[in-house]
Motif scaffolding. Structure first.
Motif, PDB file in Angstrom:
ATOM      1  N   ALA A 235       0.825  -1.193   0.039  1.00 20.54           N
ATOM      2  CA  ALA A 235      -0.037  -0.027  -0.069  1.00 20.54           C
ATOM      3  C   ALA A 235       0.816   1.188  -0.158  1.00 20.54           C
ATOM      4  CB  ALA A 235      -0.957   0.091   1.146  1.00 20.54           C
TER       5      ALA A 235
ATOM      6  N   GLN B  97       2.554  -5.501   7.271  1.00 22.53           N
ATOM      7  CA  GLN B  97       0.994  -5.359   7.246  1.00 22.53           C
ATOM      8  C   GLN B  97       0.622  -4.480   6.232  1.00 22.53           C
ATOM      9  OE1 GLN B  97      -0.509  -6.903   9.594  1.00 22.53           O
ATOM     10  NE2 GLN B  97       1.003  -7.848  10.002  1.00 22.53           N
ATOM     11  N   LYS B  98       1.328  -4.048   5.512  1.00 18.59           N
ATOM     12  CA  LYS B  98       0.804  -3.232   4.333  1.00 18.59           C
ATOM     13  C   LYS B  98       0.967  -3.908   2.962  1.00 18.59           C
ATOM     14  CE  LYS B  98       0.280   0.652   6.803  1.00 18.59           C
ATOM     15  NZ  LYS B  98      -0.629   1.475   6.725  1.00 18.59           N
TER      16      LYS B  98
ATOM     17  N   ALA C 123      -3.091  -5.723   3.675  1.00 21.42           N
ATOM     18  CA  ALA C 123      -3.647  -4.959   2.985  1.00 21.42           C
ATOM     19  C   ALA C 123      -4.486  -4.952   1.831  1.00 21.42           C
ATOM     20  CB  ALA C 123      -2.691  -3.846   2.955  1.00 21.42           C
TER      21      ALA C 123
END
Length: 182
Positions: free
Chosen positions: A63, A71-72, A108
């Motif tokens: 992201a 986590q992205k 994400a």
């Protein structure tokens, strides 16, 4: 009940077997046979193999602003198998390159269309002169409720002189660079 993923898997394996079968040398000595649909000679022994360059078999998209943050991750994908088929028409060799792989949604990401930059390039041995290069924003879908999917990419637009066919390398892989301008 047969799942959508099982049907996709079967279709992928069937297509790869069909294309790979066109590349076996058998007893033809590389002479080939006539493809009734194309009306062209199918080349078996002289078809350049497909290679993956270091670092191009895998891609991970983040992201915006999330580079290197696990986590992205929006998606990650890998090319797991490649093959090709060649046919001759006149003095030209047509090469169809096929790449199969997997794509998975990250924390994400989710269901929906995924665009992956896949480049096919044909390069002369020795000089590294680029004969053909095409970057495609290949789209595949991650279905709702399934965080992974298989994909099958193909490029059938590669035409090179027959005289160059034994002195080239064919590459396929992910390429995050800008598309080559003609």
């Amino acid at each position: 009940m047969v799942s959508l993923q099982s049907v996709r898997g079967f279709a992928l394996v069937s297509l790869m077997a069909l294309v790979a079968g066109c590349n076996t040398s058998g007893n033809t000595g590389g002479a080939g046979a006539i493809d009734e649909k194309l009306g062209a000679k199918v080349v078996q022994g002289g078809c350049p193999s497909v290679q993956l360059r270091d670092g191009t078999a895998y891609i991970r998209r983040y992201a915006r602003g999330g580079e290197d943050d696990p986590q992205k991750i929006v998606y990650q994908a890998s090319i797991t198998d490649t093959t090709r088929q060649c046919s001759i028409t006149g003095s030209q060799m047509n090469i169809t390159v096929v790449a199969a792989g997997h794509v998975a949604a990250g924390p994400a990401g989710g269901a929906g269309v995924v665009k992956m930059p896949i480049r096919v390039a044909v390069v002369e041995n020795g000089t590294n002169n680029v004969i053909y290069s095409e970057l495609t924003q290949f789209e595949t879908s991650l279905p709702e409720g399934a965080p992974t999917a298989q994909f099958l990419f193909n490029d059938s637009n590669i035409n090179i002189p027959i005289s160059a066919s034994r002195s080239v390398r064919v590459f396929v892989g992910f390429d995050e660079g800008p598309p080559k301008r003609s």
